[in-house]
Design a protein around this motif. Structure first.
Motif, PDB file in Angstrom:
ATOM      1  N   THR A   6       4.462  11.528   6.127  1.00  0.00           N
ATOM      2  CA  THR A   6       5.826  11.721   5.771  1.00  0.00           C
ATOM      3  C   THR A   6       5.821  11.580   3.998  1.00  0.00           C
ATOM      4  OG1 THR A   6       6.665  11.048   7.656  1.00  0.00           O
ATOM      5  CG2 THR A   6       8.291  11.230   5.877  1.00  0.00           C
ATOM      6  N   GLU A   7       5.101  10.352   3.665  1.00  0.00           N
ATOM      7  CA  GLU A   7       5.254  10.005   2.123  1.00  0.00           C
ATOM      8  C   GLU A   7       4.404  11.274   1.547  1.00  0.00           C
ATOM      9  OE1 GLU A   7       4.574   5.859  -0.078  1.00  0.00           O
ATOM     10  OE2 GLU A   7       2.882   6.593   0.788  1.00  0.00           O
ATOM     11  N   ILE A   8       3.240  11.781   1.885  1.00  0.00           N
ATOM     12  CA  ILE A   8       2.439  12.720   1.366  1.00  0.00           C
ATOM     13  C   ILE A   8       3.339  13.931   1.099  1.00  0.00           C
ATOM     14  CG2 ILE A   8       0.529  14.147   1.645  1.00  0.00           C
ATOM     15  CD1 ILE A   8      -1.016  11.607   2.801  1.00  0.00           C
ATOM     16  N   ASN A   9       4.106  14.327   2.220  1.00  0.00           N
ATOM     17  CA  ASN A   9       5.020  15.439   2.233  1.00  0.00           C
ATOM     18  C   ASN A   9       6.003  15.393   1.065  1.00  0.00           C
ATOM     19  OD1 ASN A   9       4.184  17.864   4.221  1.00  0.00           O
ATOM     20  ND2 ASN A   9       3.573  16.012   5.242  1.00  0.00           N
ATOM     21  N   LEU A  10       6.683  14.073   0.921  1.00  0.00           N
ATOM     22  CA  LEU A  10       7.750  13.687   0.014  1.00  0.00           C
ATOM     23  C   LEU A  10       6.961  14.043  -1.459  1.00  0.00           C
ATOM     24  CD1 LEU A  10       9.689  10.819   1.692  1.00  0.00           C
ATOM     25  CD2 LEU A  10      10.613  13.176   1.233  1.00  0.00           C
ATOM     26  N   ALA A  11       5.737  13.414  -1.274  1.00  0.00           N
ATOM     27  CA  ALA A  11       5.071  13.566  -2.639  1.00  0.00           C
ATOM     28  C   ALA A  11       4.868  15.068  -3.253  1.00  0.00           C
ATOM     29  CB  ALA A  11       3.995  12.854  -2.830  1.00  0.00           C
ATOM     30  N   ARG A  12       4.643  15.955  -2.205  1.00  0.00           N
ATOM     31  CA  ARG A  12       4.719  17.502  -2.261  1.00  0.00           C
ATOM     32  C   ARG A  12       5.817  17.957  -3.137  1.00  0.00           C
ATOM     33  NH1 ARG A  12       2.319  20.477   2.698  1.00  0.00           N
ATOM     34  NH2 ARG A  12       2.116  22.053   1.336  1.00  0.00           N
ATOM     35  N   VAL A  13       7.251  17.373  -2.824  1.00  0.00           N
ATOM     36  CA  VAL A  13       8.520  17.672  -3.385  1.00  0.00           C
ATOM     37  C   VAL A  13       8.585  17.005  -4.769  1.00  0.00           C
ATOM     38  CG1 VAL A  13      10.697  17.990  -3.241  1.00  0.00           C
ATOM     39  CG2 VAL A  13       9.277  18.295  -1.225  1.00  0.00           C
ATOM     40  N   TYR A  66       0.799  -1.125   0.040  1.00  0.00           N
ATOM     41  CA  TYR A  66      -0.048  -0.001  -0.029  1.00  0.00           C
ATOM     42  C   TYR A  66       0.810   1.314  -0.080  1.00  0.00           C
ATOM     43  CZ  TYR A  66      -3.504   3.477   1.937  1.00  0.00           C
ATOM     44  OH  TYR A  66      -4.083   4.473   1.972  1.00  0.00           O
ATOM     45  N   PHE A  67       1.869   1.373   0.753  1.00  0.00           N
ATOM     46  CA  PHE A  67       2.729   2.586   0.820  1.00  0.00           C
ATOM     47  C   PHE A  67       3.409   2.715  -0.465  1.00  0.00           C
ATOM     48  CE2 PHE A  67       6.780   4.403   2.093  1.00  0.00           C
ATOM     49  CZ  PHE A  67       6.525   5.392   3.033  1.00  0.00           C
ATOM     50  N   ILE A  68       4.007   1.893  -1.044  1.00  0.00           N
ATOM     51  CA  ILE A  68       4.444   1.873  -2.532  1.00  0.00           C
ATOM     52  C   ILE A  68       3.584   2.372  -3.260  1.00  0.00           C
ATOM     53  CG2 ILE A  68       5.450   0.714  -4.423  1.00  0.00           C
ATOM     54  CD1 ILE A  68       6.676  -1.372  -2.407  1.00  0.00           C
ATOM     55  N   GLY A  69       2.303   2.011  -3.426  1.00  0.00           N
ATOM     56  CA  GLY A  69       1.317   2.318  -4.407  1.00  0.00           C
ATOM     57  C   GLY A  69       0.866   3.845  -4.116  1.00  0.00           C
ATOM     58  N   GLN A  70       0.618   4.104  -2.674  1.00  0.00           N
ATOM     59  CA  GLN A  70       0.310   5.479  -2.415  1.00  0.00           C
ATOM     60  C   GLN A  70       1.267   6.487  -2.787  1.00  0.00           C
ATOM     61  OE1 GLN A  70      -2.535   7.064  -0.694  1.00  0.00           O
ATOM     62  NE2 GLN A  70      -3.410   5.393  -1.704  1.00  0.00           N
ATOM     63  N   GLY A  71       2.535   5.946  -2.752  1.00  0.00           N
ATOM     64  CA  GLY A  71       3.853   7.065  -2.849  1.00  0.00           C
ATOM     65  C   GLY A  71       3.619   7.464  -4.380  1.00  0.00           C
TER      66      GLY A  71
END
Length: 419
Positions: A154-161, A23-28
């Motif tokens: 954390t992943e969502i904020n990395l995705a913002r970059v 799930y974490f990979i897919g969401q990233g």
């Protein structure tokens, strides 16, 4: 060295669970695509209309369905298997993005089409958001929920970059349509990982049978539970006035420091960096969530926001926004976990729908208010109002805790009293 390994094991412990790792990979992948569409959509609207008002209207149209229909999305999340719901919502969102991309690629796009697709995405998110949040608990269980929620934030904020960076490159190289088309494909990465999950390793909540009054039952349930009621009220206050950074930061960068888009990018990056660190620190904690931790996070979120409002220079403001990002994600992650664990399993979808409504559905209300304050009283005041709102929310929570401490409601995973 052993301490470093131990920190790593604790920080990323939920990733040892196969279903959540998938799930974490897919969401990233999907979240990066979502931010690509956000950037592309803003450029598209400005290209079609040249109007900031139209850009604000598109944002409002995507969040208004959450404000009005979130409880209905919660009913659906409680009534049907969450994995099956996500198959449907992720497929629908991906199809919506592909349609938008094809319209842009063929130059058939018109602003009214953007408005309609924005409403459609908002309706999808009304069901998707509470389902995704409660599905995390079904994948990892109660003991790993804080870690999983923190890593997801954390992943969502990395995705913002990552997402906007890819979007900028795609727009320059192949055109605007690519942002939407790539985002559409990214949703199917989630569909693929959902398919690869092992159903026998999930811990599904009891499904709610169809009955009358379930739409309002969520409101009645939250009202009867002090912990839920007061945590959601805190989130509503902070969501309405403090989390309006997309509105106030451009004004702050332009009119306070005279730096425009470059200043906005630096402030956003600073806040994102702080959020990533905050998510990792929260994920590494061994202690269970307590109400005192939640209240402290809200207070420090507001305090650092006030410090940022007083920043004399852009570098000082950037440093302050690192702290703002740190405590914003800490508050959000702790609040999310508190609300989920305080809810009865059969009510969790509806409760998290109200959490989503308080967090995201408040944007059409708070955005114009903070924008008006920023425009007429000054951007510093717009930030300061958000900071004061978070401080007052923490004060309200502390008052509610003292008021109800003699009537403690048991909350799984928390050790402090009732909010």
């Amino acid at each position: 060295m052993e301490a470093v390994r131990q920190f790593g094991r604790q920080t990323f412990s939920s990733l040892r669970i196969r279903n959540y790792r998938l799930y974490f990979i897919g969401q990233g992948i999907s979240q990066s695509g979502t931010w690509m569409q956000t950037i592309g959509q803003g450029l598209l609207v400005l290209r079609l209309t040249g109007s900031g008002t139209a850009l604000g209207l598109v944002t409002a149209l995507q969040t208004l369905p959450i404000l009005f229909f979130a409880p209905l999305g919660g009913v659906i999340a409680d009534r049907f298997p969450k994995r099956q719901i996500l198959y449907a919502t992720q497929t629908a969102a991906g199809t919506q993005a592909l349609i938008l991309g094809l319209l842009v690629a063929t130059d058939a796009i018109r602003i009214w089409m953007v408005y309609i697709l924005a409403i459609g995405l908002g309706l999808i998110n009304t069901v998707d958001n509470p389902t995704r949040q409660t599905f995390v608990l079904e994948m990892v269980g109660k003991d790993s929920l804080t870690n999983a929620v923190s890593l997801n934030s954390t992943e969502i904020n990395l995705a913002r970059v990552i997402g906007p960076s890819i979007a900028g490159a795609l727009v320059a190289l192949v055109g605007l349509a690519a942002c939407f088309l790539v985002n559409g494909v990214s949703y199917f990465a989630v569909v693929a990982v959902l398919h690869r999950m092992r159903a026998g390793e999930l811990q599904p909540a009891p499904r709610m049978a169809r009955a009358k009054g379930q739409f309002l039952e969520g409101f009645r349930y939250v009202r009867s539970m002090p912990m839920l009621r007061n945590t959601l009220l805190m989130m509503a206050i902070i969501g309405t006035f403090t989390y309006e950074f997309t509105v106030i930061l451009p004004l702050f960068a332009e009119f306070t420091f005279g730096k425009g888009a470059s200043g906005y990018a630096l402030l956003t990056a600073s806040m994102g960096a702080g959020a990533v660190v905050g998510g990792i620190v929260t994920a590494s904690r061994k202690r269970q969530t307590t109400t005192s931790m939640l209240l402290l996070a809200a207070f420090l979120f507001g305090l650092t926001d006030l410090i940022a409002a007083l920043a004399p220079t852009l570098p000082f403001a950037m440093a302050a926004f690192v702290l703002v990002g740190f405590f914003s994600i800490t508050f959000t992650a702790l609040g999310n976990v508190t609300v989920q664990l305080a809810s009865a399993p059969e009510m969790r979808g509806r409760v998290m729908a109200l959490w989503t409504m308080a967090f995201l559905g408040s944007t059409p209300i708070g955005g114009p208010i903070i924008g008006w304050i920023g425009q007429h009283a000054g951007p510093r005041w717009g930030l300061a109002v958000g900071g004061m709102a978070a401080v007052l929310a923490s004060g309200y929570g502390a008052w509610a805790l003292r008021r109800t401490q003699k009537a403690t409601v048991p909350v799984e995973g928390t050790r402090a009293g009732t909010l």
